[in-house]
Write a protein that holds these residues in place. Structure first.
Motif, PDB file in Angstrom:
ATOM      1  N   MET A 556       0.762  -1.061  -0.097  1.00 29.54           N
ATOM      2  CA  MET A 556       0.151  -0.051  -0.066  1.00 29.54           C
ATOM      3  C   MET A 556       0.959   1.329   0.151  1.00 29.54           C
ATOM      4  SD  MET A 556      -1.380   0.269   3.791  1.00 29.54           S
ATOM      5  CE  MET A 556      -2.933  -0.644   3.655  1.00 29.54           C
ATOM      6  N   CYS A 557       0.469   2.327  -0.611  1.00 30.99           N
ATOM      7  CA  CYS A 557       1.210   3.375  -0.691  1.00 30.99           C
ATOM      8  C   CYS A 557       0.232   4.766  -0.465  1.00 30.99           C
ATOM      9  CB  CYS A 557       1.853   3.612  -1.963  1.00 30.99           C
ATOM     10  SG  CYS A 557       2.880   5.114  -2.199  1.00 30.99           S
ATOM     11  N   PHE A 558       0.262   5.499   0.421  1.00 31.73           N
ATOM     12  CA  PHE A 558      -0.479   6.796   0.671  1.00 31.73           C
ATOM     13  C   PHE A 558       0.081   7.974  -0.180  1.00 31.73           C
ATOM     14  CE2 PHE A 558      -0.716   4.147   4.425  1.00 31.73           C
ATOM     15  CZ  PHE A 558      -1.891   4.136   4.798  1.00 31.73           C
ATOM     16  N   ASP A 573      -8.849  19.512  -5.054  1.00 32.86           N
ATOM     17  CA  ASP A 573      -8.042  18.492  -5.808  1.00 32.86           C
ATOM     18  C   ASP A 573      -6.738  18.496  -5.025  1.00 32.86           C
ATOM     19  OD1 ASP A 573      -9.901  18.402  -7.870  1.00 32.86           O
ATOM     20  OD2 ASP A 573      -9.438  20.221  -8.714  1.00 32.86           O
ATOM     21  N   GLU A 574      -6.242  19.457  -4.556  1.00 29.94           N
ATOM     22  CA  GLU A 574      -4.837  19.282  -3.762  1.00 29.94           C
ATOM     23  C   GLU A 574      -5.080  18.606  -2.361  1.00 29.94           C
ATOM     24  OE1 GLU A 574      -1.898  22.706  -4.454  1.00 29.94           O
ATOM     25  OE2 GLU A 574      -3.759  23.861  -4.700  1.00 29.94           O
ATOM     26  N   ALA A 575      -6.253  18.745  -2.018  1.00 26.63           N
ATOM     27  CA  ALA A 575      -6.149  18.114  -0.679  1.00 26.63           C
ATOM     28  C   ALA A 575      -6.771  16.560  -0.506  1.00 26.63           C
ATOM     29  CB  ALA A 575      -7.191  18.900   0.232  1.00 26.63           C
ATOM     30  N   SER A 576      -7.176  15.944  -1.810  1.00 23.64           N
ATOM     31  CA  SER A 576      -7.720  14.838  -1.843  1.00 23.64           C
ATOM     32  C   SER A 576      -6.625  13.624  -1.323  1.00 23.64           C
ATOM     33  CB  SER A 576      -8.014  14.327  -3.169  1.00 23.64           C
ATOM     34  OG  SER A 576      -7.123  14.587  -4.161  1.00 23.64           O
ATOM     35  N   LEU A 577      -7.127  12.543  -0.609  1.00 24.32           N
ATOM     36  CA  LEU A 577      -6.135  11.601  -0.225  1.00 24.32           C
ATOM     37  C   LEU A 577      -6.605  10.314  -1.080  1.00 24.32           C
ATOM     38  CD1 LEU A 577      -6.715  12.370   3.685  1.00 24.32           C
ATOM     39  CD2 LEU A 577      -4.548  12.706   2.323  1.00 24.32           C
ATOM     40  N   TYR A 610      -8.879   4.661   7.837  1.00 29.80           N
ATOM     41  CA  TYR A 610      -8.508   5.791   6.974  1.00 29.80           C
ATOM     42  C   TYR A 610      -9.967   6.227   6.057  1.00 29.80           C
ATOM     43  CZ  TYR A 610      -3.836   5.073   8.456  1.00 29.80           C
ATOM     44  OH  TYR A 610      -2.811   4.929   9.164  1.00 29.80           O
ATOM     45  N   PRO A 611     -10.661   6.676   6.722  1.00 30.61           N
ATOM     46  CA  PRO A 611     -11.966   6.820   6.096  1.00 30.61           C
ATOM     47  C   PRO A 611     -12.055   8.107   5.057  1.00 30.61           C
ATOM     48  CG  PRO A 611     -12.391   7.650   8.218  1.00 30.61           C
ATOM     49  CD  PRO A 611     -11.197   6.810   8.263  1.00 30.61           C
ATOM     50  N   MET A 612     -11.173   8.922   5.079  1.00 29.40           N
ATOM     51  CA  MET A 612     -11.164  10.034   4.382  1.00 29.40           C
ATOM     52  C   MET A 612     -10.272   9.773   3.127  1.00 29.40           C
ATOM     53  SD  MET A 612     -12.787  12.457   5.383  1.00 29.40           S
ATOM     54  CE  MET A 612     -12.572  13.629   4.611  1.00 29.40           C
ATOM     55  N   HIS A 613      -9.619   8.475   2.999  1.00 28.84           N
ATOM     56  CA  HIS A 613      -8.727   8.190   1.747  1.00 28.84           C
ATOM     57  C   HIS A 613      -9.686   7.456   0.974  1.00 28.84           C
ATOM     58  CE1 HIS A 613      -5.443   9.180   4.662  1.00 28.84           C
ATOM     59  NE2 HIS A 613      -4.667   8.994   3.705  1.00 28.84           N
TER      60      HIS A 613
END
Length: 639
Positions: A556-558, A573-577, A610-613
């Motif tokens: 996995m890679c964040f 767009d810049e803040a997406s995970l 990691y629900p925001m990813h």
């Protein structure tokens, strides 16, 4: 009526305020005692989550339920005396009462005074800049008799005053009016009011008087003041918007002490009453997950319960099911819809009706996954075929399918994750709200029904582990193997090896978990990386006395989460995970030989922490599904 007038005349002749139970005509209706809510619906989360951060003083003060069962923004400090609204003489006498006060509004905004904070009223920064009605009436009509003969040009004419009721603490009649045309006069009268002067403390009173929007102002006022100001703002807004008859187009006249509009055309006389728009607010849950959404107009990272207005010929329960399906594509179980509580939201005229609803989960059987042939058990190196055949079912919520015209985003959040987020960030739309860090969220203020529903649910025990304090506590579903604290946003562009394992505790309690660790060289996981990860999993199982089944794994890679200095607060767009998962792996060219796991199971485990990813699994669903070579290539491939 004669007895009521005599009582009011007697009250007007006394200079000292009478006790609240001897307040003229208001005393004929004793205030009903409010039955406390059952303990099952009490906001115990106030004690649990209220003091997370000292700087969020206003968030701690403006709680939804103040202990009396009355929600925030409800008119709780006044006897409405609604039966007197049609009695013109009684309301006229009330306006002559020496205690009568006016809540002034300027172009729809409340006139308030900034007050000194004290320990007994934490978070209270504003109070109504109330005016003694006799002061402004004396200035406008020269006599202060309030006989109702003022012309239409007088903004404080008797017929322009809206009666809200009798204040509880001193029995004072409370009125509201739009004072834009005589704002300076009203400001001067407010600055002379001893009640206003006593709240300001140090500093000039006239400089402390400002206009504020009633909605954003509420959390920074006391519960009683917020209810009065909200009720007045909603009533005056309806009056501004109701000027002509909907049947004949003639002008309307405001009657019934401000609570009714009637067509002035004698041949029509159509009546109109303040608008009330019921809306359902639903907390959808699926086991230990809650579904929250975000409107496209809200700041990045701000989430709330799903809500919508009730249609014609539709029950509240039907509205819950329809709105959830329209906004998120999630189907709720109609038999689980249950009412919780309600809250007036007069901005402009909503009544929020709170519900809980349950969603049927999707299920994955662990035995369906491709399992590692290595099986470990404390004290034994072999596992029987019967033990190996045992399966564990894992449930997880269905994936939302958004209607982008309704919502910008909707996600499932695990109860443990939400518990950690409560109290960390205030509503960015309120005064003093800060930018929400990437990977975290903020909920509505604690005065809001949506926050109340979430806090109540978070205060309930987990469905998976209903025990109040298990000893020892069960292992976490997702964790880093080197005993570091789980980061909310791990280092981006760094490679991690992951393993999905099944731990069989005593009492046939099985837990499916994911463990990950950074790779040694920062690139694709090697055989040694997975060997270290497997050894750490076996050591963890040994410490808790559990048998272990090693399932598949991968890399996995964040990615994402970097925000440039020039980015706006809502630049998504810049803040997406993003998490890129390479599920399984081949053994060629130095890569590690790792079995593949059901991609839905991997997604469910990762989203718990990691629900925001957003999660991307390249090639996860490729292959023919009929045992052909193509399917095998999808199940095992090189990193």
């Amino acid at each position: 009526r004669g007895g009521k007038m005599q009582a009011l005349a007697a009250a007007s002749s006394t200079r000292a305020p009478a006790p609240s139970r001897a307040r003229g005509i208001a005393s004929r209706v004793p205030r009903a005692s409010v039955d406390p809510r059952p303990s099952a619906v009490s906001c115990s989360t106030t004690r649990r989550f209220g003091a997370r951060r000292a700087e969020n003083v206003a968030a701690r003060a403006a709680v939804f339920d103040g202990g009396d069962g009355v929600p925030f923004f409800a008119l709780s400090d006044a006897d409405r005396a609604s039966e007197l609204r049609v009695d013109t003489e009684a309301i006229l006498a009330a306006s002559r009462d020496r205690r009568a006060v006016l809540l002034p509004f300027v172009a729809g905004r409340a006139l308030v005074v900034a007050v000194d904070e004290d320990g007994s009223r934490p978070g209270v920064r504003f109070a109504p800049a109330e005016v003694r009605l006799r002061d402004v009436r004396r200035s406008t009509d020269g006599e202060g008799d309030g006989d109702g003969d003022e012309g239409d040009e007088d903004p404080l004419a008797f017929e322009r005053l809206s009666f809200l009721g009798f204040r509880e603490e001193d029995g004072a009649p409370v009125f509201a009016a739009e004072v834009k045309r005589c704002e300076s006069l009203v400001r001067e009268a407010a600055a002379r009011n001893p009640a206003v002067i006593g709240r300001v403390g140090r500093g000039a009173v006239d400089e402390a008087i400002v206009t504020k929007d009633a909605k954003s102002l509420g959390p920074e006022m006391s519960r009683k003041d917020a209810g009065l100001v909200a009720a007045a703002a909603s009533l005056l807004r309806w009056q501004r918007n109701t000027r002509f008859c909907q049947k004949c187009g003639s002008p309307v006249k405001i009657v019934k002490s401000g609570h009714k509009a009637q067509c002035a055309n004698s041949d029509c006389r159509a009546p109109y009453y303040p608008t009330l728009m019921p809306a359902v607010l639903t907390l959808c849950t699926c086991g230990d997950y809650a579904l929250l959404g975000r409107n496209s107009k809200w700041p990045r990272g701000f989430y709330s319960c799903l809500a919508g207005f009730v249609d014609q010929s539709e029950s509240l329960e039907q509205a819950v099911a329809r709105e959830v399906l329209e906004e998120s594509g999630v189907v709720i179980d109609p038999s689980t819809v249950r009412y919780v509580t309600s809250q007036p939201w007069p901005f402009p005229c909503q009544l929020m009706v709170g519900f809980r609803a349950e969603v049927a989960p999707k299920r994955v059987t662990v035995s369906d996954a491709v399992c590692d042939t290595r099986q470990t058990r404390p004290g034994s190196s072999n596992t029987s075929n019967e033990e190996r055949a045992q399966s564990c079912e894992v449930s997880f919520p269905p994936t939302p399918t958004l209607d982008i015209a309704e919502l910008r985003d909707a996600r499932w959040f695990h109860r443990d994750w939400l518990r950690a987020q409560l109290g960390k960030h205030v509503d960015p739309r309120e005064g003093g709200g800060r930018e929400i860090p990437v990977g975290e969220i903020a909920l509505p203020g604690r005065h809001a029904l949506a926050r109340y529903l979430v806090e109540r649910w978070c205060d309930e025990p987990n469905v998976a582990n209903p025990g109040t304090s298990p000893d020892p506590p069960p292992p976490p579903s997702v964790a880093v193997t080197d005993d570091r604290e789980m980061p909310l946003v791990p280092t981006t562009n760094r490679s991690f090896a992951f393993r999905v394992v099944e731990m069989n505790l005593e009492g046939s309690n099985k837990i499916t978990a994911l463990r990950f660790a950074p790779t040694g060289g920062g690139g694709a996981p090697t055989v040694n990386d997975h060997a270290r990860l497997d050894a750490a999993c076996e050591a963890e199982a040994g410490r808790i006395g559990a048998s272990l089944r090693l399932l598949g794994g991968g890399q996995m890679c964040f990615r994402g989460g970097e925000i440039s200095e020039s980015a706006e607060i809502d630049d998504e767009d810049e803040a997406s995970l993003l998490i890129v998962l390479r599920n399984g792996g081949g053994g060629d060219n130095g890569g590690a030989e790792v079995p593949r796991v059901d991609p839905e199971l991997v997604r469910a485990l990762v989203r718990r922490a990691y629900p925001m990813h957003d999660i991307l699994i390249p090639g996860a669903f490729e292959g023919g599904g009929d045992g052909t070579t193509e399917q095998g290539l999808a199940r095992r491939y090189q990193y």
